[in-house]
Design a protein around this motif. Structure first.
Motif, PDB file in Angstrom:
ATOM      1  N   VAL A   1     -11.621  -2.523  -5.030  1.00 14.97           N
ATOM      2  CA  VAL A   1     -10.166  -2.574  -5.172  1.00 14.97           C
ATOM      3  C   VAL A   1      -9.536  -2.590  -3.791  1.00 14.97           C
ATOM      4  CG1 VAL A   1     -10.199  -1.347  -7.383  1.00 14.97           C
ATOM      5  CG2 VAL A   1      -9.913  -0.062  -5.255  1.00 14.97           C
ATOM      6  N   ALA A   2      -8.273  -2.976  -3.728  1.00 11.56           N
ATOM      7  CA  ALA A   2      -7.502  -2.914  -2.487  1.00 11.56           C
ATOM      8  C   ALA A   2      -6.041  -2.704  -2.838  1.00 11.56           C
ATOM      9  CB  ALA A   2      -7.669  -4.189  -1.660  1.00 11.56           C
ATOM     10  N   GLY A   3      -5.317  -1.994  -1.968  1.00 19.69           N
ATOM     11  CA  GLY A   3      -3.923  -1.737  -2.292  1.00 19.69           C
ATOM     12  C   GLY A   3      -3.165  -1.114  -1.143  1.00 19.69           C
ATOM     13  N   ALA A   4      -2.020  -0.538  -1.490  1.00 16.94           N
ATOM     14  CA  ALA A   4      -1.116   0.016  -0.485  1.00 16.94           C
ATOM     15  C   ALA A   4      -0.299   1.132  -1.117  1.00 16.94           C
ATOM     16  CB  ALA A   4      -0.191  -1.074   0.060  1.00 16.94           C
ATOM     17  N   GLY A   5       0.396   1.886  -0.258  1.00 15.55           N
ATOM     18  CA  GLY A   5       1.221   2.961  -0.769  1.00 15.55           C
ATOM     19  C   GLY A   5       2.209   3.453   0.273  1.00 15.55           C
TER      20      GLY A   5
ATOM     21  N   PHE B   1       0.571   2.905   3.983  1.00 19.05           N
ATOM     22  CA  PHE B   1      -0.867   2.761   4.219  1.00 19.05           C
ATOM     23  C   PHE B   1      -1.427   1.585   3.433  1.00 19.05           C
ATOM     24  CE2 PHE B   1      -0.696   5.488   0.457  1.00 19.05           C
ATOM     25  CZ  PHE B   1      -1.718   4.994  -0.351  1.00 19.05           C
ATOM     26  N   LEU B   2      -2.503   1.027   3.975  1.00 19.83           N
ATOM     27  CA  LEU B   2      -3.305   0.009   3.319  1.00 19.83           C
ATOM     28  C   LEU B   2      -4.697   0.579   3.120  1.00 19.83           C
ATOM     29  CD1 LEU B   2      -2.351  -3.118   5.472  1.00 19.83           C
ATOM     30  CD2 LEU B   2      -1.448  -2.540   3.205  1.00 19.83           C
ATOM     31  N   GLU B   3      -5.339   0.246   1.992  1.00 23.55           N
ATOM     32  CA  GLU B   3      -6.667   0.776   1.727  1.00 23.55           C
ATOM     33  C   GLU B   3      -7.492  -0.211   0.909  1.00 23.55           C
ATOM     34  OE1 GLU B   3      -6.440   4.354  -0.597  1.00 23.55           O
ATOM     35  OE2 GLU B   3      -5.659   3.323  -2.366  1.00 23.55           O
ATOM     36  N   ALA B   4      -8.793  -0.040   0.977  1.00 26.06           N
ATOM     37  CA  ALA B   4      -9.726  -0.755   0.123  1.00 26.06           C
ATOM     38  C   ALA B   4     -10.783   0.237  -0.334  1.00 26.06           C
ATOM     39  CB  ALA B   4     -10.367  -1.931   0.858  1.00 26.06           C
ATOM     40  N   GLY B   5     -11.360   0.001  -1.510  1.00 25.48           N
ATOM     41  CA  GLY B   5     -12.363   0.912  -2.033  1.00 25.48           C
ATOM     42  C   GLY B   5     -13.499   0.158  -2.691  1.00 25.48           C
TER      43      GLY B   5
ATOM     44  N   SER C   1     -14.355   3.970   1.425  1.00 20.13           N
ATOM     45  CA  SER C   1     -13.011   3.388   1.505  1.00 20.13           C
ATOM     46  C   SER C   1     -12.466   3.476   2.922  1.00 20.13           C
ATOM     47  CB  SER C   1     -12.058   4.106   0.549  1.00 20.13           C
ATOM     48  OG  SER C   1     -10.722   3.720   0.782  1.00 20.13           O
ATOM     49  N   PRO C   2     -12.150   2.346   3.561  1.00 20.47           N
ATOM     50  CA  PRO C   2     -11.417   2.356   4.826  1.00 20.47           C
ATOM     51  C   PRO C   2      -9.911   2.282   4.546  1.00 20.47           C
ATOM     52  CG  PRO C   2     -12.189   0.148   4.388  1.00 20.47           C
ATOM     53  CD  PRO C   2     -12.626   0.988   3.212  1.00 20.47           C
ATOM     54  N   SER C   3      -9.115   2.848   5.440  1.00 20.45           N
ATOM     55  CA  SER C   3      -7.660   2.786   5.269  1.00 20.45           C
ATOM     56  C   SER C   3      -6.992   2.796   6.634  1.00 20.45           C
ATOM     57  CB  SER C   3      -7.140   3.953   4.421  1.00 20.45           C
ATOM     58  OG  SER C   3      -7.432   5.189   5.029  1.00 20.45           O
ATOM     59  N   LEU C   4      -5.736   2.347   6.640  1.00 19.84           N
ATOM     60  CA  LEU C   4      -4.926   2.278   7.861  1.00 19.84           C
ATOM     61  C   LEU C   4      -3.537   2.787   7.533  1.00 19.84           C
ATOM     62  CD1 LEU C   4      -4.961   1.334  10.840  1.00 19.84           C
ATOM     63  CD2 LEU C   4      -4.079  -0.879  10.029  1.00 19.84           C
ATOM     64  N   ASN C   5      -3.057   3.752   8.305  1.00 22.06           N
ATOM     65  CA  ASN C   5      -1.755   4.380   8.069  1.00 22.06           C
ATOM     66  C   ASN C   5      -0.782   4.053   9.193  1.00 22.06           C
ATOM     67  OD1 ASN C   5      -2.290   6.608   5.744  1.00 22.06           O
ATOM     68  ND2 ASN C   5      -4.090   6.359   7.041  1.00 22.06           N
ATOM     69  N   LEU C   6       0.475   3.794   8.822  1.00 17.92           N
ATOM     70  CA  LEU C   6       1.534   3.496   9.773  1.00 17.92           C
ATOM     71  C   LEU C   6       2.717   4.417   9.536  1.00 17.92           C
ATOM     72  CD1 LEU C   6       3.043   1.806  11.909  1.00 17.92           C
ATOM     73  CD2 LEU C   6       3.692   0.238  10.053  1.00 17.92           C
ATOM     74  N   ALA C   7       3.113   5.178  10.567  1.00 19.13           N
ATOM     75  CA  ALA C   7       4.317   6.003  10.486  1.00 19.13           C
ATOM     76  C   ALA C   7       5.523   5.097  10.690  1.00 19.13           C
ATOM     77  CB  ALA C   7       4.278   7.106  11.529  1.00 19.13           C
TER      78      ALA C   7
ATOM     79  N   ARG D   1       1.942   6.247  15.995  1.00 21.61           N
ATOM     80  CA  ARG D   1       2.315   5.554  14.758  1.00 21.61           C
ATOM     81  C   ARG D   1       1.124   5.140  13.901  1.00 21.61           C
ATOM     82  NH1 ARG D   1       6.308   0.788  15.469  1.00 21.61           N
ATOM     83  NH2 ARG D   1       6.552   1.221  13.244  1.00 21.61           N
ATOM     84  N   TRP D   2      -0.027   4.864  14.504  1.00 22.76           N
ATOM     85  CA  TRP D   2      -1.154   4.291  13.774  1.00 22.76           C
ATOM     86  C   TRP D   2      -2.314   5.278  13.686  1.00 22.76           C
ATOM     87  CZ3 TRP D   2      -0.804  -0.280  11.225  1.00 22.76           C
ATOM     88  CH2 TRP D   2       0.229  -1.145  11.599  1.00 22.76           C
ATOM     89  N   THR D   3      -2.858   5.381  12.456  1.00 18.95           N
ATOM     90  CA  THR D   3      -4.036   6.208  12.200  1.00 18.95           C
ATOM     91  C   THR D   3      -4.989   5.451  11.280  1.00 18.95           C
ATOM     92  OG1 THR D   3      -2.716   8.234  12.356  1.00 18.95           O
ATOM     93  CG2 THR D   3      -4.880   8.418  11.334  1.00 18.95           C
ATOM     94  N   GLY D   4      -6.262   5.470  11.596  1.00 14.68           N
ATOM     95  CA  GLY D   4      -7.278   4.874  10.746  1.00 14.68           C
ATOM     96  C   GLY D   4      -8.132   5.951  10.097  1.00 14.68           C
ATOM     97  N   ALA D   5      -8.702   5.650   8.927  1.00 16.52           N
ATOM     98  CA  ALA D   5      -9.520   6.634   8.229  1.00 16.52           C
ATOM     99  C   ALA D   5     -10.672   5.945   7.512  1.00 16.52           C
ATOM    100  CB  ALA D   5      -8.678   7.432   7.233  1.00 16.52           C
ATOM    101  N   LEU D   6     -11.752   6.692   7.345  1.00 18.72           N
ATOM    102  CA  LEU D   6     -12.905   6.224   6.580  1.00 18.72           C
ATOM    103  C   LEU D   6     -13.348   7.348   5.660  1.00 18.72           C
ATOM    104  CD1 LEU D   6     -14.960   3.962   6.073  1.00 18.72           C
ATOM    105  CD2 LEU D   6     -16.401   5.005   7.840  1.00 18.72           C
ATOM    106  N   TYR D   7     -13.424   7.036   4.369  1.00 17.46           N
ATOM    107  CA  TYR D   7     -13.760   8.025   3.341  1.00 17.46           C
ATOM    108  C   TYR D   7     -15.032   7.596   2.629  1.00 17.46           C
ATOM    109  CZ  TYR D   7     -13.504   9.783  -1.501  1.00 17.46           C
ATOM    110  OH  TYR D   7     -13.797  10.306  -2.750  1.00 17.46           O
ATOM    111  N   ALA D   8     -15.913   8.553   2.334  1.00 17.27           N
ATOM    112  CA  ALA D   8     -17.137   8.282   1.581  1.00 17.27           C
ATOM    113  C   ALA D   8     -17.372   9.419   0.602  1.00 17.27           C
ATOM    114  CB  ALA D   8     -18.331   8.139   2.524  1.00 17.27           C
TER     115      ALA D   8
END
Length: 252
Positions: free
Chosen positions: A211-215, A195-199, A181-187, A160-167
């Protein structure tokens, strides 16, 4: 808007497949750490993207725009991408002055994405090298050629849970910037993911932004995805609101 999404989705809905294709790159600040297989094609559309901001002088800017990305799998974990912003509308409303509206296209570009063969079910890593060209109108283009190099790392904690890091590093057209940007995804279900993210972006000679947000994403079928996302500015130098609705299709 709902009718438009349904109309666009009809060709993909007609292709039912029990096997889910690789992840789409939208939405969110980063991109998927997967590449398309040889011959696979993904079309990802922003319908529309939205940004709202009020600057220090009190001018309120509201922008709507389209976003288009075409991905083609070349094989050997490599894919080609073509992207652009064919339509934008910007309304600027200064305090105590008439508002103005500008319309036009943004820049277009090309990219290569490579998913590194790590041989792990938990780890995934991809790099994306791109170049955008000064094809847009003055209000929506960067004013020159830009080059970007980005990387996306994903770690699967469980089903269910996945984490990600983007540069991503950007250079050209008078700009030298770095974003991460780090993010966290939930199935949430088999077809809905949140997902939740910050940039955070640092640009030489300009204030840093954050910024920070969700989708949410919804796999209407294994080959069709609808998405919605929103990011809020965390400081006065960042846009107040960035949001978007989108649809993505996969073909092979």
């Amino acid at each position: 808007m709902g009718l438009l999404l349904v109309t666009l989705a009809l060709p993909a809905w007609a292709q039912q497949d029990d096997e889910a294709p690789p992840a789409f790159d939208r939405p969110g600040l980063g991109f998927s750490a997967e590449s398309l297989p040889r011959g696979g094609v993904a079309l990802e559309l922003g319908l529309p993207d939205y940004e709202r901001d009020r600057d220090e002088e009190g001018t309120l800017s509201t922008q709507f725009g389209s976003d288009l990305r075409l991905r083609v799998g070349l094989g050997a974990d490599l894919e080609l991408q073509v992207f652009g912003n064919p339509w934008n509308r910007l309304r600027e409303a200064p305090r105590n002055a008439p508002s103005t509206t500008t319309r036009g296209a943004g820049d277009t570009g090309i990219a290569l994405k490579y998913a590194l063969p790590l041989g792990s079910d938990r780890h995934a890593l991809a790099v994306l090298a791109s170049s955008s060209f000064d094809t847009g109108s003055r209000a929506f283009g960067e004013g020159g050629t830009q080059y970007e190099l980005g990387a996306s790392y994903e770690y699967t904690f469980n089903e269910r849970w996945t984490g990600a890091l983007y540069a991503n590093a950007t250079r050209g057209a008078g700009e030298d910037a770095f974003t991460w940007s780090p993010s966290l995804n939930l199935a949430i279900t088999d077809t809905v993911t949140g997902f939740l993210e910050a940039g955070f972006t640092h640009t030489n000679g300009e204030p840093s932004t954050s910024v920070a947000g969700a989708g949410l994403t919804w796999r209407v079928t294994p080959r069709t995805q609808l998405d919605a996302s929103v990011d809020l500015g965390l400081d006065r130098n960042s846009p107040d609101v960035q949001a978007g609705l989108g649809v993505s299709f996969y073909f092979d």
